[in-house]
Design a protein around this motif. Structure first.
Motif, short mmCIF file in Angstrom:
data_model
loop_
_atom_site.label_atom_id
_atom_site.label_comp_id
_atom_site.label_asym_id
_atom_site.label_seq_id
_atom_site.Cartn_x
_atom_site.Cartn_y
_atom_site.Cartn_z
N GLN A 60 31.43 35.07 35.32
CA GLN A 60 31.53 36.11 36.35
C GLN A 60 32.86 36.03 37.08
O GLN A 60 33.27 34.95 37.53
CB GLN A 60 30.39 35.97 37.36
CG GLN A 60 30.44 36.95 38.52
CD GLN A 60 30.15 38.38 38.10
OE1 GLN A 60 29.19 38.63 37.37
NE2 GLN A 60 30.97 39.32 38.55
N VAL A 61 33.51 37.17 37.22
CA VAL A 61 34.71 37.30 38.05
C VAL A 61 34.42 38.33 39.13
O VAL A 61 34.05 39.47 38.82
CB VAL A 61 35.93 37.72 37.21
CG1 VAL A 61 37.11 38.07 38.11
CG2 VAL A 61 36.32 36.62 36.23
N THR A 62 34.58 37.93 40.37
CA THR A 62 34.34 38.83 41.49
C THR A 62 35.60 38.88 42.35
O THR A 62 36.11 37.83 42.77
CB THR A 62 33.15 38.36 42.34
OG1 THR A 62 31.99 38.28 41.52
CG2 THR A 62 32.89 39.33 43.49
N GLY A 92 35.88 31.46 35.85
CA GLY A 92 35.55 32.59 36.69
C GLY A 92 35.28 32.15 38.12
O GLY A 92 35.29 30.97 38.44
N GLY A 93 35.04 33.14 38.99
CA GLY A 93 34.75 32.84 40.38
C GLY A 93 35.06 34.00 41.28
O GLY A 93 35.24 35.13 40.82
N LEU A 94 35.13 33.70 42.57
CA LEU A 94 35.42 34.70 43.60
C LEU A 94 36.89 34.59 44.00
O LEU A 94 37.38 33.49 44.29
CB LEU A 94 34.52 34.48 44.81
CG LEU A 94 34.79 35.35 46.04
CD1 LEU A 94 34.54 36.81 45.72
CD2 LEU A 94 33.93 34.88 47.20
N GLU A 95 37.59 35.71 43.99
CA GLU A 95 39.00 35.72 44.37
C GLU A 95 39.25 36.94 45.23
O GLU A 95 38.61 37.99 45.08
CB GLU A 95 39.87 35.74 43.11
CG GLU A 95 41.37 35.67 43.37
CD GLU A 95 41.77 34.46 44.17
OE1 GLU A 95 41.64 33.34 43.65
OE2 GLU A 95 42.18 34.64 45.32
N GLN A 96 40.23 36.83 46.11
CA GLN A 96 40.61 37.95 46.98
C GLN A 96 41.51 38.93 46.24
O GLN A 96 42.20 38.54 45.28
CB GLN A 96 41.33 37.43 48.22
CG GLN A 96 40.46 36.62 49.15
CD GLN A 96 41.20 36.24 50.42
OE1 GLN A 96 42.41 36.33 50.51
NE2 GLN A 96 40.43 35.83 51.42
N PRO A 124 39.52 44.89 43.13
CA PRO A 124 38.05 44.95 43.02
C PRO A 124 37.57 45.58 41.71
O PRO A 124 36.47 45.27 41.25
CB PRO A 124 37.65 45.77 44.24
CG PRO A 124 38.71 45.47 45.25
CD PRO A 124 39.98 45.36 44.46
N GLY A 125 38.38 46.44 41.12
CA GLY A 125 38.01 47.05 39.85
C GLY A 125 37.94 46.08 38.69
O GLY A 125 37.43 46.41 37.63
N ASP A 126 38.47 44.88 38.89
CA ASP A 126 38.41 43.85 37.85
C ASP A 126 37.10 43.05 37.90
O ASP A 126 36.87 42.20 37.04
CB ASP A 126 39.59 42.89 38.00
CG ASP A 126 40.93 43.57 37.81
OD1 ASP A 126 41.85 43.29 38.61
OD2 ASP A 126 41.06 44.38 36.88
N THR A 127 36.26 43.32 38.88
CA THR A 127 34.99 42.61 38.99
C THR A 127 34.10 42.93 37.81
O THR A 127 33.82 44.09 37.51
CB THR A 127 34.28 43.00 40.30
OG1 THR A 127 35.07 42.56 41.41
CG2 THR A 127 32.90 42.36 40.38
N ALA A 128 33.67 41.88 37.11
CA ALA A 128 32.85 42.05 35.91
C ALA A 128 32.48 40.67 35.38
O ALA A 128 33.01 39.66 35.83
CB ALA A 128 33.63 42.82 34.84
N GLY A 142 44.62 40.79 45.03
CA GLY A 142 45.98 40.29 44.95
C GLY A 142 46.09 38.88 44.42
O GLY A 142 47.20 38.43 44.12
N GLY A 143 44.97 38.20 44.29
CA GLY A 143 44.97 36.83 43.82
C GLY A 143 44.98 36.71 42.32
O GLY A 143 45.11 37.72 41.59
N SER A 144 44.85 35.48 41.84
CA SER A 144 44.92 35.18 40.42
C SER A 144 43.77 34.27 40.00
O SER A 144 43.29 33.46 40.80
CB SER A 144 46.23 34.48 40.07
OG SER A 144 47.34 35.30 40.36
N LEU A 145 43.36 34.42 38.76
CA LEU A 145 42.40 33.51 38.12
C LEU A 145 42.82 33.30 36.68
O LEU A 145 43.47 34.18 36.08
CB LEU A 145 40.98 34.10 38.15
CG LEU A 145 40.21 34.09 39.46
CD1 LEU A 145 38.91 34.88 39.30
CD2 LEU A 145 39.91 32.67 39.90
N ARG A 146 42.45 32.16 36.13
CA ARG A 146 42.73 31.88 34.73
C ARG A 146 41.43 31.53 34.04
O ARG A 146 40.78 30.55 34.40
CB ARG A 146 43.72 30.73 34.58
CG ARG A 146 44.21 30.54 33.15
CD ARG A 146 44.97 29.24 33.03
NE ARG A 146 45.74 29.15 31.78
CZ ARG A 146 46.01 28.02 31.17
NH1 ARG A 146 45.60 26.87 31.68
NH2 ARG A 146 46.71 28.01 30.04
N LEU A 147 41.07 32.32 33.04
CA LEU A 147 39.88 32.06 32.25
C LEU A 147 40.25 31.30 30.98
O LEU A 147 41.32 31.49 30.42
CB LEU A 147 39.20 33.37 31.86
CG LEU A 147 38.84 34.33 32.99
CD1 LEU A 147 38.12 35.55 32.42
CD2 LEU A 147 38.01 33.66 34.05
#
Length: 121
Positions: A116-118, A9-13, A87-91, A15-20
């Motif tokens: 946490q994903v922000t 998790g972390g802070l992303e802008q 931003p709706g994916d923040t949780a 349009g960006g991507s994260l991998r949990l």
């Protein structure tokens, strides 16, 4: 005992991507379905994605086409690739797994501690 540990998790802008990632450890005979849930502040915990022991997948409508769930059975690990974040994916994201600890025992669902994903600019 079985433990699930999430990471990634972390802070992303937007349009960006994260991998949990979520890895199960402990006394494990078999893991059936594995899940990702998320809980935003003041809201209930909702199912995001599910993957069966055979690799079948299901997604919440809000993440279809953007998120991909996968698993590595040899590593007892489930992944959630999240693309086109908004931003709706923040949780807080939680993994869950149906684990049979020993041969002949009943399966039980276990939860991770959450990550946490922000999504914010």
């Amino acid at each position: 005992q079985v433990q699930l540990v999430e990471s990634g998790g972390g802070l992303e802008q937007p349009g960006g991507s994260l991998r949990l990632s979520c890895t199960a450890s402990g006394i494990i005979f078999r893991i059936d379905a594995m899940y990702w849930y998320r809980q935003a502040p003041g809201k209930q915990r909702d199912l995001v994605a599910r993957i069966t022991g055979g690799g079948g997948t299901n997604y919440a409508d809000s993440v279809k086409g953007r998120f991909t769930i996968s698993r590595d059975n040899a590593k007892n690990t489930v992944y959630l690739q999240m693309d086109s974040l908004n931003p709706g994916d923040t949780a807080v994201y939680y993994c869950n797994a149906e684990v049979t600890p020993t041969f002949g025992s009943f399966s039980k669902n276990y939860w991770g501690q959450g990550t946490q994903v922000t999504v914010s600019s």
